[in-house]
Write a protein that holds these residues in place. Structure first.
Motif, short mmCIF file in Angstrom:
data_model
loop_
_atom_site.label_atom_id
_atom_site.label_comp_id
_atom_site.label_asym_id
_atom_site.label_seq_id
_atom_site.Cartn_x
_atom_site.Cartn_y
_atom_site.Cartn_z
N ILE A 63 0.83 -1.21 0.00
CA ILE A 63 0.00 0.00 0.00
C ILE A 63 0.87 1.26 0.00
N LYS A 64 1.97 1.24 0.72
CA LYS A 64 2.88 2.39 0.73
C LYS A 64 3.44 2.67 -0.66
N LEU A 65 3.70 1.62 -1.41
CA LEU A 65 4.18 1.81 -2.78
C LEU A 65 3.07 2.38 -3.66
N LEU A 66 1.84 1.93 -3.44
CA LEU A 66 0.71 2.47 -4.20
C LEU A 66 0.51 3.95 -3.89
N LEU A 67 0.80 4.35 -2.66
CA LEU A 67 0.63 5.75 -2.25
C LEU A 67 1.86 6.59 -2.59
N ARG A 68 2.85 5.98 -3.21
CA ARG A 68 4.11 6.65 -3.58
C ARG A 68 4.85 7.21 -2.36
N GLN A 69 4.79 6.48 -1.26
CA GLN A 69 5.63 6.85 -0.13
C GLN A 69 7.06 6.38 -0.33
N PHE A 70 7.24 5.37 -1.18
CA PHE A 70 8.56 4.89 -1.58
C PHE A 70 8.53 4.60 -3.08
N ASP A 71 9.61 4.97 -3.76
CA ASP A 71 9.70 4.73 -5.20
C ASP A 71 10.86 3.81 -5.57
N GLY A 72 11.65 3.40 -4.60
CA GLY A 72 12.87 2.66 -4.90
C GLY A 72 12.66 1.17 -5.11
N TYR A 73 11.81 0.79 -6.04
CA TYR A 73 11.58 -0.63 -6.31
C TYR A 73 11.87 -0.91 -7.78
N THR A 74 12.16 -2.16 -8.09
CA THR A 74 12.32 -2.56 -9.48
C THR A 74 10.99 -3.12 -9.97
N ILE A 110 2.59 5.05 -12.52
CA ILE A 110 2.17 6.04 -11.52
C ILE A 110 3.21 7.14 -11.32
N LYS A 111 4.49 6.86 -11.63
CA LYS A 111 5.53 7.88 -11.52
C LYS A 111 5.42 8.92 -12.62
N ALA A 112 4.65 8.60 -13.68
CA ALA A 112 4.49 9.53 -14.81
C ALA A 112 3.36 10.52 -14.58
N TYR A 113 2.57 10.30 -13.53
CA TYR A 113 1.51 11.27 -13.19
C TYR A 113 2.09 12.39 -12.33
N ALA A 120 -12.54 9.75 3.09
CA ALA A 120 -12.00 9.19 1.86
C ALA A 120 -13.06 9.08 0.77
N LEU A 121 -14.30 8.82 1.17
CA LEU A 121 -15.38 8.60 0.18
C LEU A 121 -15.95 9.89 -0.38
N ILE A 122 -15.77 11.00 0.31
CA ILE A 122 -16.43 12.24 -0.11
C ILE A 122 -15.95 12.72 -1.47
N THR A 123 -14.74 12.34 -1.87
CA THR A 123 -14.22 12.75 -3.18
C THR A 123 -14.51 11.71 -4.26
N ASP A 124 -15.18 10.62 -3.89
CA ASP A 124 -15.50 9.54 -4.82
C ASP A 124 -14.24 9.11 -5.59
N PRO A 125 -13.22 8.62 -4.89
CA PRO A 125 -11.93 8.33 -5.54
C PRO A 125 -12.00 7.17 -6.52
N GLU A 126 -11.12 7.20 -7.51
CA GLU A 126 -11.04 6.11 -8.48
C GLU A 126 -10.53 4.83 -7.80
N ILE A 127 -9.62 4.99 -6.84
CA ILE A 127 -9.07 3.84 -6.11
C ILE A 127 -9.26 4.10 -4.61
N LEU A 128 -9.96 3.24 -3.93
CA LEU A 128 -10.15 3.34 -2.48
C LEU A 128 -9.33 2.26 -1.81
N ILE A 129 -8.48 2.67 -0.87
CA ILE A 129 -7.62 1.72 -0.16
C ILE A 129 -7.98 1.74 1.32
N LEU A 130 -8.37 0.60 1.84
CA LEU A 130 -8.68 0.45 3.26
C LEU A 130 -7.62 -0.45 3.88
#
Length: 592
Positions: free
Chosen positions: A382-393, A403-406, A489-499
């Motif tokens: 989940i941390k990688l999905l949230l871009r808290q860390f980018d150092g992965y192969t 996701i790094k291109a956004y 989290a739901l008020i913005t109707d996100p494309e991806i919801l992570i619980l």
């Protein structure tokens, strides 16, 4: 003086303020030089008995006029120079706050909250004093010394002036000797303040745990120990700082003794008048403030220099998460594809990756369940999905875009995230729910709360949606905090919801209601649920079982039960535990 060079970027940006301020400071010093000359001539006329009423009015009026001019000029330079120093503090404070907002998780693992707060408060105040009191004392001292010496030569006698100011170079030698010691002492003092700030913040934040465990006295003892250490360090600062004043006093005393002896002999030999000696004494008195001012100046400069270095060290740190500022600006949407060959935390063991060989595809509108033992890798993913860390192969893609291109705004605003422990702000329930979009109206807030099964709880609070939740939601229960966070989290109707284990504090019935609502409301959007309770993920389209950073099992609830692996074992254990709780609960009721 090195600190002035470091702040030259700011002085150049605001040169008008400082030029005008220093100009009026210059006029103030010129006005200050006139009165001693008038007093000397007045004294000579009194001694020679040639003073007339017209001359008396002239001297008194002149002294009053220049005193009035000094008042006006002093007001002008104070308003300009101190306005500049306030602007410097504002600029640095904004830079520091913006920097804090941009830094990654690793940065906050290295730096404690109290230390970062000390940088934003005590250090910035010390730097701000350089641009106000430091500028004042530097220019004022130097200009007063130069103008006073010139006035002594012109109004009195060059020989008496030369001998009278002869001891002043001793001050320069003393300053050169004490400055390095002061800089080192101030640096230690600022670091001690940071440690004390961090201890205070930590104790206040953890006061519930301290009281629950009965550690009040032990925590107070630790705090007192740190206070004593800080006091000892500041005593050394005060010791070095206190040497400037006596040193200036001794030097000025030597100058006054020289004036009395040599100046007296010049009067006796009729080489200068008594009035000139009085003027010289007045001018010498004007040098007292610059001498003490120079001592205070180096105090301010060394403290400011130590603080500026500390602040710049923080500002120079770079985040490992780099935004592609020219990246995709459209909100991320579409299928989620995860392909991580390997990921190791920056401070982790490279031979023991936190994740490896992770391949997952979640189509838009599907729900992904993630389960596994504690430390298996659920939250890491989940941390990688949230871009808290980018150092992965490998790569993570949304809508076939890495996701790094956004841009951060495009990607992160498409995600709604709810953790097990959520931070709530010291404001109303309404503003906490609409924190991600403060422009949302009451209808939107209530709709989000209903989806999170929180609306009825809100109306039971003292002021409904206007209820202040207190610091970190202290007035709410654990389940209420989680449901408020889900609504946020739901008020913005996100494309991806992570619980991320976000239903751990709610009961089974509430959990079922919330999950049912999410399934019906988010038919075209992706939902990811990481949990310890199997009941939270059993209706997911696909369930991933993590173990030591790898996917060990995957499939639907039915297929995983049929496989009879870890998932099935945990499901049966939790079912037994639930049944036992129900039996115990029923037995308790019947006994009553």
């Amino acid at each position: 003086m090195n600190i002035f060079g470091k702040l030259m970027w700011f002085f150049r940006q605001n040169k008008r303020l400082y030029i005008v301020g220093l100009f009026f400071l210059f006029l103030t010093e010129i006005s200050q030089m006139v009165s001693p000359a008038l007093i000397g001539r007045f004294t000579d006329q009194v001694v020679s008995r040639t003073l007339t009423v017209e001359n008396l009015v002239f001297y008194a009026g002149g002294i009053f006029l220049f005193a009035l001019l000094m008042y006006v000029f002093r007001y002008a330079w104070i308003t300009h120079i101190f306005q500049g120093s306030a602007l410097l503090e504002k600029t640095l404070r904004q830079q520091l706050f913006d920097h804090y907002m941009k830094m990654d998780t690793t940065f906050y693992q290295r730096h404690r909250t109290g230390d970062l707060m000390a940088h934003a408060t005590n250090d910035l105040s010390a730097i701000q004093r350089v641009a106000s009191g430091g500028i004042l004392m530097l220019v004022d001292s130097v200009v007063v010394i130069i103008f006073t010496v010139i006035s002594m030569v012109i109004v009195v006698d060059w020989r008496l002036t030369l001998i009278g100011v002869l001891p002043l170079p001793l001050l320069v030698l003393g300053v050169r000797y004490l400055s390095p010691k002061m800089r080192q002492a101030f640096t230690s003092a600022q670091e001690a303040f940071s440690r004390l700030s961090n201890k205070s913040q930590e104790s206040i934040a953890g006061v519930k745990a301290i009281k629950t465990l009965g550690q009040e006295m032990a925590d107070v003892a630790v705090f007192e120990s740190q206070v004593k250490d800080t006091i000892q360090i500041n005593k050394r600062v005060a010791l070095i700082d206190s040497l400037f004043g006596p040193m200036a006093t001794v030097i000025m005393t030597i100058s006054f003794v020289i004036m009395m002896t040599y100046g007296g002999s010049l009067v006796l030999n009729d080489q200068i008048t008594i009035g000139q000696l009085v003027s010289f004494s007045t001018y010498l008195g004007l040098l007292v403030w610059p001498m003490f001012g120079l001592g205070q100046l180096f105090n301010v400069l060394e403290r400011g220099n130590a603080s500026y270095i500390r602040v710049q060290n923080i500002l120079s740190e770079k985040s490992a998460i780099i935004e592609d500022e020219e990246g995709v600006v459209e909100q991320a949407k579409g299928d989620l594809n995860i392909n991580i060959n390997q990921f190791t935390y920056p401070d982790g063991d490279p031979t023991k990756p936190a994740l490896h060989n992770v391949e997952i595809t979640v189509k838009a509108g599907e729900t992904l369940g993630i389960v596994g033992r504690v430390g298996a890798g659920k939250t890491t993913l989940i941390k990688l999905l949230l871009r808290q860390f980018d150092g992965y192969t490998g790569d993570i893609r949304v809508g076939d875009v890495n996701i790094k291109a956004y841009t951060f705004n495009a990607y992160l605003k498409s995600i709604g995230y709810v953790a097990q422990e959520n931070f709530l702000f010291s404001t109303t329930v309404r503003d906490n729910i609409r924190f991600s979009d403060i422009n949302k109206n009451q209808r939107d807030v209530m709709l989000a709360a209903k989806k999170a099964d929180f609306n009825e709880d809100v109306w039971s609070l003292p002021d409904g949606y206007d209820t202040e939740v207190g610091e970190q939601g202290v007035s709410l229960s654990g389940g209420q905090k989680q449901r408020l966070a889900i609504a946020r989290a739901l008020i913005t109707d996100p494309e991806i919801l992570i619980l991320d284990d976000a239903l751990s504090a709610v009961d089974a019935l509430t959990e079922k209601h919330i999950l049912g609502t999410l399934k019906s409301e988010r038919r075209e959007k992706t939902t990811i649920i990481a949990a310890h309770r199997i009941s939270s993920v059993m209706n997911a389209d696909e369930i991933i079982v993590f173990d030591h950073g790898e996917i060990k099992e995957r499939g639907t609830h039915a297929s995983l039960i049929a496989r009879n692996g870890w998932y099935a074992e945990m499901y049966h254990q939790q079912q037994l535990a639930t049944e036992l709780e129900d039996k115990l609960s029923g037995k308790g009721v019947s006994d009553v």
